[in-house]
Design an enzyme around this catalytic site. Sequence first.
Site, PDB file in Angstrom:
ATOM      1  N   CYS A 193       4.482  34.124   8.842  1.00  0.00           N
ATOM      2  CA  CYS A 193       4.826  34.167  10.036  1.00  0.00           C
ATOM      3  C   CYS A 193       5.911  33.935  11.416  1.00  0.00           C
ATOM      4  O   CYS A 193       5.341  33.794  12.560  1.00  0.00           O
ATOM      5  CB  CYS A 193       4.298  35.576  10.328  1.00  0.00           C
ATOM      6  SG  CYS A 193       2.418  34.923  11.039  1.00  0.00           S
ATOM      7  N   ARG A 201       6.349  19.919   4.680  1.00  0.00           N
ATOM      8  CA  ARG A 201       6.974  17.911   5.574  1.00  0.00           C
ATOM      9  C   ARG A 201       8.590  19.154   5.538  1.00  0.00           C
ATOM     10  O   ARG A 201       8.995  17.999   6.920  1.00  0.00           O
ATOM     11  CB  ARG A 201       7.525  17.428   4.700  1.00  0.00           C
ATOM     12  CG  ARG A 201       6.420  16.911   3.554  1.00  0.00           C
ATOM     13  CD  ARG A 201       6.234  15.602   2.363  1.00  0.00           C
ATOM     14  NE  ARG A 201       7.459  14.644   3.390  1.00  0.00           N
ATOM     15  CZ  ARG A 201       8.577  13.876   3.865  1.00  0.00           C
ATOM     16  NH1 ARG A 201       9.400  14.671   2.952  1.00  0.00           N
ATOM     17  NH2 ARG A 201       8.519  12.860   4.175  1.00  0.00           N
ATOM     18  N   TYR A 234       9.056  17.811  10.072  1.00  0.00           N
ATOM     19  CA  TYR A 234       9.361  16.620  10.841  1.00  0.00           C
ATOM     20  C   TYR A 234      10.835  16.847  10.100  1.00  0.00           C
ATOM     21  O   TYR A 234      11.290  16.120  10.075  1.00  0.00           O
ATOM     22  CB  TYR A 234       8.695  14.790   9.318  1.00  0.00           C
ATOM     23  CG  TYR A 234       7.804  14.970   9.609  1.00  0.00           C
ATOM     24  CD1 TYR A 234       6.889  14.445  10.097  1.00  0.00           C
ATOM     25  CD2 TYR A 234       7.186  15.186   7.950  1.00  0.00           C
ATOM     26  CE1 TYR A 234       5.015  14.085  10.022  1.00  0.00           C
ATOM     27  CE2 TYR A 234       5.553  14.916   7.356  1.00  0.00           C
ATOM     28  CZ  TYR A 234       5.181  14.145   9.089  1.00  0.00           C
ATOM     29  OH  TYR A 234       3.491  13.992   8.490  1.00  0.00           O
ATOM     30  N   GLU A 281       1.016  -1.667  -0.113  1.00  0.00           N
ATOM     31  CA  GLU A 281       0.262   0.201  -0.026  1.00  0.00           C
ATOM     32  C   GLU A 281       0.599   1.512  -0.313  1.00  0.00           C
ATOM     33  O   GLU A 281       0.570   2.164   0.779  1.00  0.00           O
ATOM     34  CB  GLU A 281      -0.978  -0.112   1.612  1.00  0.00           C
ATOM     35  CG  GLU A 281      -2.542   0.977   1.473  1.00  0.00           C
ATOM     36  CD  GLU A 281      -3.073   0.460   2.737  1.00  0.00           C
ATOM     37  OE1 GLU A 281      -3.598  -0.749   2.255  1.00  0.00           O
ATOM     38  OE2 GLU A 281      -2.652   0.633   3.482  1.00  0.00           O
ATOM     39  N   PRO A 282       1.706   1.172  -1.604  1.00  0.00           N
ATOM     40  CA  PRO A 282       2.262   2.329  -1.105  1.00  0.00           C
ATOM     41  C   PRO A 282       1.938   3.775  -1.769  1.00  0.00           C
ATOM     42  O   PRO A 282       0.430   4.331  -2.077  1.00  0.00           O
ATOM     43  CB  PRO A 282       3.743   2.090  -1.860  1.00  0.00           C
ATOM     44  CG  PRO A 282       2.978   1.077  -2.659  1.00  0.00           C
ATOM     45  CD  PRO A 282       1.945   0.217  -2.286  1.00  0.00           C
ATOM     46  N   GLY A 283       2.139   4.827  -1.198  1.00  0.00           N
ATOM     47  CA  GLY A 283       2.182   6.506  -1.016  1.00  0.00           C
ATOM     48  C   GLY A 283       2.923   6.907  -1.532  1.00  0.00           C
ATOM     49  O   GLY A 283       2.770   7.788  -2.918  1.00  0.00           O
ATOM     50  N   ARG A 284       3.902   7.406  -1.209  1.00  0.00           N
ATOM     51  CA  ARG A 284       5.124   8.153  -1.453  1.00  0.00           C
ATOM     52  C   ARG A 284       5.664   7.923  -2.098  1.00  0.00           C
ATOM     53  O   ARG A 284       5.858   8.576  -3.475  1.00  0.00           O
ATOM     54  CB  ARG A 284       5.733   8.094  -0.242  1.00  0.00           C
ATOM     55  CG  ARG A 284       7.290   9.014  -0.297  1.00  0.00           C
ATOM     56  CD  ARG A 284       7.938   9.062   0.944  1.00  0.00           C
ATOM     57  NE  ARG A 284       7.309   8.490   2.491  1.00  0.00           N
ATOM     58  CZ  ARG A 284       7.018   9.453   2.782  1.00  0.00           C
ATOM     59  NH1 ARG A 284       7.711  11.111   2.813  1.00  0.00           N
ATOM     60  NH2 ARG A 284       6.974   9.820   4.177  1.00  0.00           N
ATOM     61  N   TYR A 296       2.018  13.694   0.132  1.00  0.00           N
ATOM     62  CA  TYR A 296       2.310  14.855   1.434  1.00  0.00           C
ATOM     63  C   TYR A 296       2.834  16.202   0.822  1.00  0.00           C
ATOM     64  O   TYR A 296       3.320  16.642   1.711  1.00  0.00           O
ATOM     65  CB  TYR A 296       3.290  13.613   2.344  1.00  0.00           C
ATOM     66  CG  TYR A 296       2.372  12.601   2.595  1.00  0.00           C
ATOM     67  CD1 TYR A 296       1.730  12.022   2.713  1.00  0.00           C
ATOM     68  CD2 TYR A 296       3.740  11.434   2.040  1.00  0.00           C
ATOM     69  CE1 TYR A 296       0.877  10.785   2.985  1.00  0.00           C
ATOM     70  CE2 TYR A 296       3.430  10.666   2.153  1.00  0.00           C
ATOM     71  CZ  TYR A 296       1.985  10.341   2.463  1.00  0.00           C
ATOM     72  OH  TYR A 296       1.900   8.596   3.230  1.00  0.00           O
TER      73      TYR A 296
END
Length: 422
Positions: free
Chosen positions: A351, A318, A322, A279-282, A380
């Site tokens: 800001c 991202r 992270y 089930e890969p997304g990236r 993402y």
Amino acid sequence: MPSIRSAYTDSIGFFGASSPSALVEEFGTPLYVYSEKILRERCRELVSMCKTRGFTVNYSAKANTNPALLAIIREEGLTVDAMSPGELHMDLLAGFDKSNIFYISNNISPAEMKNAIAHDLLVSVDSLSQLDLYGTLNPGGKVMVRFNPGIGAGHSKKVITAGKETKFGVCPEDAEEVRKLLAKHNLTLAGVTQHIGSLFMQPDGYVAAADFLLGFVENLPRDMREHLEIIDFGGGFGIPYHKYDHEPRLNLQELGASLDALFASFIEKTGYSGRFLVEPGRYVVAECGLLLGSVEAVKNNGPKRYVGTDLGFNVLVRPAMYDSFHDVEIYGKGDAADRQEMVQTLVGNICESGDILAKDRTWPEIHEDDIVGVLDAGAYGFSMSSSYNTRCLPAEVLIPLEGKPRLIRRRQTLDDLTATLV
Ligand code: LLP
């Protein structure tokens, strides 16, 4: 506009017949740009990584739900997941058939569960209480259960999704409780799912977790495993974000061969004839996406050189969220040889002092009016963008295999921002 730092996109012909400056002139910035060629390549690598009958690549749509990309992914033979009514809506818009959409849920409301059931989807529930709810809403139905194999992996603590320190999955020790709830509601266990976390570059942890899940299924009482159609091992397949350091790719052949070996032995022992899902997304969408931004200002704060762009963390969160690394390209006038290399920090227009896209990188000096390109932004990226500081969401463009770049999402307007006010 010649390029100052573009060896990577040059080497793969990312922009096709177009160019960063032409795209910016036509569509403005911030702009997500996607390459159909690279998207199809990644899909094909995944689909061919395992040879076992029933092997299925289930794209995890949370990484990017633009229906134009989803439609390409569908054409390449992948199935798709959904974990919210919005993702389901996009999957359907892209033409996925309900039999190829899996609802992988986490803590959803009765209304949301009813919606998935009404669409006749196989739903994976993530706790005993959600299994009980599912049974109440769809007695006699089919259901999948997500288990927590106790082995986690990921590029940041925030994306490790197995082990005791996460909210995900049912403990394997609770299998008997699952069995009781299945019996209580006359449910059929049609699938087991897991997802250990996001971004691994070595196959070992994923293979160990797959081995665990298959062993767990093998040891389930016969009445729990005899109707299984789906065993879903989750995603997490990493991509090399350090393009300019020539970071090696995840070895998909090695991973595929290890999985095939596990599948073969499992089939031999159990006679299982259902599907095996990854089930890969990236891995599917990260590398086909690039984020273009404009350099609006440069400044020295004492010894620190800041390059101010329109790529705030509202556009790509991202790095701020992270500490993720994305390589950056620079497209500008003049000759790269005339630009001195120096340490620079790329920031956005939000800001907050955490609004940093790339910290202390050594690049040729960036000028006002340059364009920057953030690599590997397809996963993402847009899907985690926000309207913070009440900024409009960016536009998205597809570079098709043939023909001119095509707008696949227009830039938000101020009217869009106020459309929900009452
Ligand atoms: N399946 C499930 C149940 C998931 O929760 C996820 C991701 C995937 C599959 C796909 O994982 P992937 O192959 O993309 O690693 N926003 C973070 C990643 C969070 C992933 C959440 N779940 C990031 O930008 O790195």
